[in-house]
Design a protein around this motif. Sequence first.
Motif, mmCIF file in Angstrom:
data_model
loop_
_atom_site.group_PDB
_atom_site.id
_atom_site.type_symbol
_atom_site.label_atom_id
_atom_site.label_comp_id
_atom_site.label_asym_id
_atom_site.label_seq_id
_atom_site.Cartn_x
_atom_site.Cartn_y
_atom_site.Cartn_z
ATOM 1 N N ALA A 1 0.869 -1.369 0.095
ATOM 2 C CA ALA A 1 -0.167 0.044 -0.018
ATOM 3 C C ALA A 1 0.880 1.247 -0.211
ATOM 4 O O ALA A 1 1.827 1.253 0.769
ATOM 5 C CB ALA A 1 -0.856 0.007 1.216
ATOM 6 N N MET A 2 0.348 2.228 -0.647
ATOM 7 C CA MET A 2 1.128 3.617 -0.828
ATOM 8 C C MET A 2 -0.129 4.718 -0.553
ATOM 9 O O MET A 2 -1.021 4.719 -1.175
ATOM 10 C CB MET A 2 1.989 3.751 -2.138
ATOM 11 N N PRO A 3 0.346 5.589 0.441
ATOM 12 C CA PRO A 3 -0.775 6.715 0.775
ATOM 13 C C PRO A 3 -0.372 7.731 -0.312
ATOM 14 O O PRO A 3 0.540 7.993 -0.885
ATOM 15 C CB PRO A 3 -0.056 7.082 2.121
ATOM 16 N N PHE A 4 -1.652 8.477 -0.590
ATOM 17 C CA PHE A 4 -1.671 9.574 -1.097
ATOM 18 C C PHE A 4 -0.660 10.864 -0.616
ATOM 19 O O PHE A 4 -0.781 10.737 0.729
ATOM 20 C CB PHE A 4 -2.890 10.408 -1.319
ATOM 21 N N ALA A 5 0.093 11.283 -1.142
ATOM 22 C CA ALA A 5 1.155 12.525 -0.573
ATOM 23 C C ALA A 5 1.650 13.487 -1.938
ATOM 24 O O ALA A 5 1.799 12.997 -2.811
ATOM 25 C CB ALA A 5 2.287 11.595 -0.093
ATOM 26 N N PRO A 6 1.694 14.597 -1.564
ATOM 27 C CA PRO A 6 2.058 15.730 -2.273
ATOM 28 C C PRO A 6 3.419 15.649 -2.959
ATOM 29 O O PRO A 6 3.404 15.786 -3.997
ATOM 30 C CB PRO A 6 1.983 16.927 -1.441
ATOM 31 N N HIS A 7 4.379 14.799 -2.393
ATOM 32 C CA HIS A 7 5.760 14.572 -3.015
ATOM 33 C C HIS A 7 5.591 13.537 -4.093
ATOM 34 O O HIS A 7 6.791 13.357 -4.854
ATOM 35 C CB HIS A 7 6.584 14.236 -1.905
ATOM 36 N N ILE A 8 4.567 12.667 -4.388
ATOM 37 C CA ILE A 8 4.544 12.007 -5.497
ATOM 38 C C ILE A 8 3.450 12.179 -6.476
ATOM 39 O O ILE A 8 3.206 11.391 -7.434
ATOM 40 C CB ILE A 8 4.180 10.441 -4.923
ATOM 41 N N LEU A 9 3.208 13.531 -6.513
ATOM 42 C CA LEU A 9 1.892 13.977 -7.310
ATOM 43 C C LEU A 9 2.881 14.522 -8.807
ATOM 44 O O LEU A 9 3.871 14.838 -8.830
ATOM 45 C CB LEU A 9 1.252 15.029 -6.976
ATOM 46 N N GLN A 10 2.036 14.507 -10.039
ATOM 47 C CA GLN A 10 2.488 15.115 -11.286
ATOM 48 C C GLN A 10 1.771 16.538 -11.157
ATOM 49 O O GLN A 10 1.255 16.850 -10.276
ATOM 50 C CB GLN A 10 2.193 14.261 -12.353
ATOM 51 N N GLN A 11 1.980 17.193 -12.339
ATOM 52 C CA GLN A 11 1.782 18.743 -12.351
ATOM 53 C C GLN A 11 -0.086 18.758 -12.436
ATOM 54 O O GLN A 11 -0.513 19.682 -12.108
ATOM 55 C CB GLN A 11 2.274 19.053 -13.579
ATOM 56 N N HIS A 12 -0.782 17.821 -12.662
ATOM 57 C CA HIS A 12 -2.240 17.931 -12.895
ATOM 58 C C HIS A 12 -2.755 17.364 -11.405
ATOM 59 O O HIS A 12 -3.917 17.419 -11.071
ATOM 60 C CB HIS A 12 -2.783 17.005 -13.738
ATOM 61 N N GLY A 13 -1.997 16.995 -10.215
ATOM 62 C CA GLY A 13 -2.476 16.637 -9.037
ATOM 63 C C GLY A 13 -2.794 15.487 -8.728
ATOM 64 O O GLY A 13 -3.313 14.794 -7.838
ATOM 65 N N PHE A 14 -2.339 14.427 -9.643
ATOM 66 C CA PHE A 14 -2.743 12.915 -9.773
ATOM 67 C C PHE A 14 -1.369 12.222 -9.446
ATOM 68 O O PHE A 14 -0.231 13.068 -9.523
ATOM 69 C CB PHE A 14 -3.086 12.379 -11.135
ATOM 70 N N VAL A 15 -1.573 11.096 -8.628
ATOM 71 C CA VAL A 15 -0.100 10.616 -8.187
ATOM 72 C C VAL A 15 0.576 10.068 -9.513
ATOM 73 O O VAL A 15 -0.122 9.709 -10.562
ATOM 74 C CB VAL A 15 -0.554 9.253 -7.489
ATOM 75 N N HIS A 16 2.019 10.274 -9.821
ATOM 76 C CA HIS A 16 2.706 10.199 -10.753
ATOM 77 C C HIS A 16 2.674 8.692 -11.219
ATOM 78 O O HIS A 16 2.735 7.797 -10.269
ATOM 79 C CB HIS A 16 3.931 10.513 -10.734
ATOM 80 N N ALA A 17 2.408 8.505 -12.632
ATOM 81 C CA ALA A 17 2.485 6.888 -13.199
ATOM 82 C C ALA A 17 3.943 6.289 -12.720
ATOM 83 O O ALA A 17 3.781 5.088 -12.526
ATOM 84 C CB ALA A 17 2.554 6.949 -14.743
ATOM 85 N N GLY A 18 5.015 6.967 -12.251
ATOM 86 C CA GLY A 18 6.406 6.454 -12.083
ATOM 87 C C GLY A 18 6.053 6.017 -10.805
ATOM 88 O O GLY A 18 6.609 4.731 -10.330
ATOM 89 N N ALA A 19 5.314 6.546 -9.797
ATOM 90 C CA ALA A 19 5.415 5.884 -8.587
ATOM 91 C C ALA A 19 4.372 4.814 -8.338
ATOM 92 O O ALA A 19 4.753 3.682 -7.862
ATOM 93 C CB ALA A 19 4.612 7.209 -7.671
ATOM 94 N N LEU A 20 3.382 4.863 -9.289
ATOM 95 C CA LEU A 20 2.407 3.620 -9.184
ATOM 96 C C LEU A 20 2.841 2.664 -10.022
ATOM 97 O O LEU A 20 2.766 1.230 -9.490
ATOM 98 C CB LEU A 20 1.147 4.054 -10.189
ATOM 99 N N THR A 21 3.871 2.855 -10.823
ATOM 100 C CA THR A 21 4.587 1.595 -11.469
ATOM 101 C C THR A 21 5.581 0.901 -10.552
ATOM 102 O O THR A 21 5.487 -0.174 -10.493
ATOM 103 C CB THR A 21 5.267 2.260 -12.741
ATOM 104 N N ALA A 22 6.263 1.875 -9.709
ATOM 105 C CA ALA A 22 7.089 1.300 -8.783
ATOM 106 C C ALA A 22 6.616 0.509 -7.831
ATOM 107 O O ALA A 22 7.188 -0.504 -7.446
ATOM 108 C CB ALA A 22 7.990 2.561 -8.158
ATOM 109 N N LEU A 23 5.291 1.043 -7.300
ATOM 110 C CA LEU A 23 4.675 0.050 -6.463
ATOM 111 C C LEU A 23 4.238 -1.023 -6.938
ATOM 112 O O LEU A 23 4.432 -2.378 -6.168
ATOM 113 C CB LEU A 23 3.236 1.002 -6.067
ATOM 114 N N VAL A 24 3.719 -1.176 -8.012
ATOM 115 C CA VAL A 24 3.242 -2.479 -8.583
ATOM 116 C C VAL A 24 4.427 -3.424 -9.026
ATOM 117 O O VAL A 24 4.522 -4.596 -8.804
ATOM 118 C CB VAL A 24 2.296 -2.381 -9.876
ATOM 119 N N ASP A 25 5.297 -2.807 -9.467
ATOM 120 C CA ASP A 25 6.707 -3.682 -10.008
ATOM 121 C C ASP A 25 7.212 -4.207 -8.656
ATOM 122 O O ASP A 25 7.584 -5.640 -8.862
ATOM 123 C CB ASP A 25 7.654 -2.644 -10.530
#
Length: 154
Positions: free
Chosen positions: A47-71
Amino acid sequence: MAAHRPAHQPRDPDWEARGRASFSRQPLMQTLGVTLEALAPGEVTMAMPFAPHILQQHGFVHAGALTALVDNACGFAAMSLMPKGTGVLTVEFKMNLMSPGKGERFLGVGKVIRPGKTIMVTLGECFAETHGERKLIAMMTATMMVVDTPGIVD
């Protein structure tokens, strides 16, 4: 109708302790705030919590952070079935992002689809969770390579 898969059998009796120790030594997972939620032979949930330091410019969690989690979930699912003295390296993955990373927390679920002696094929799912409700937002297929780790604490 889904095919029934037999339960996976770990080849290392200390697989869970080894996995937890290995996870605790990952600075990226600490930076992302990822925690281990569930471990079973061949299946891991993180599990990964929502956090401001993992967002992209539109306010969504960055795909890189999601990819790291699932990988990572896929890699640890594979590691749970590997013999003592071996580790895992991702050699290939494909991530399908189906919805923006929007939620209170994100779950990465990795499952071993085909356990092999040198190569393991995994399936990863990423869920966004809000108020206890889950939405599938991404899927990954990943190939993991079994590597010998002499002299390295796995």
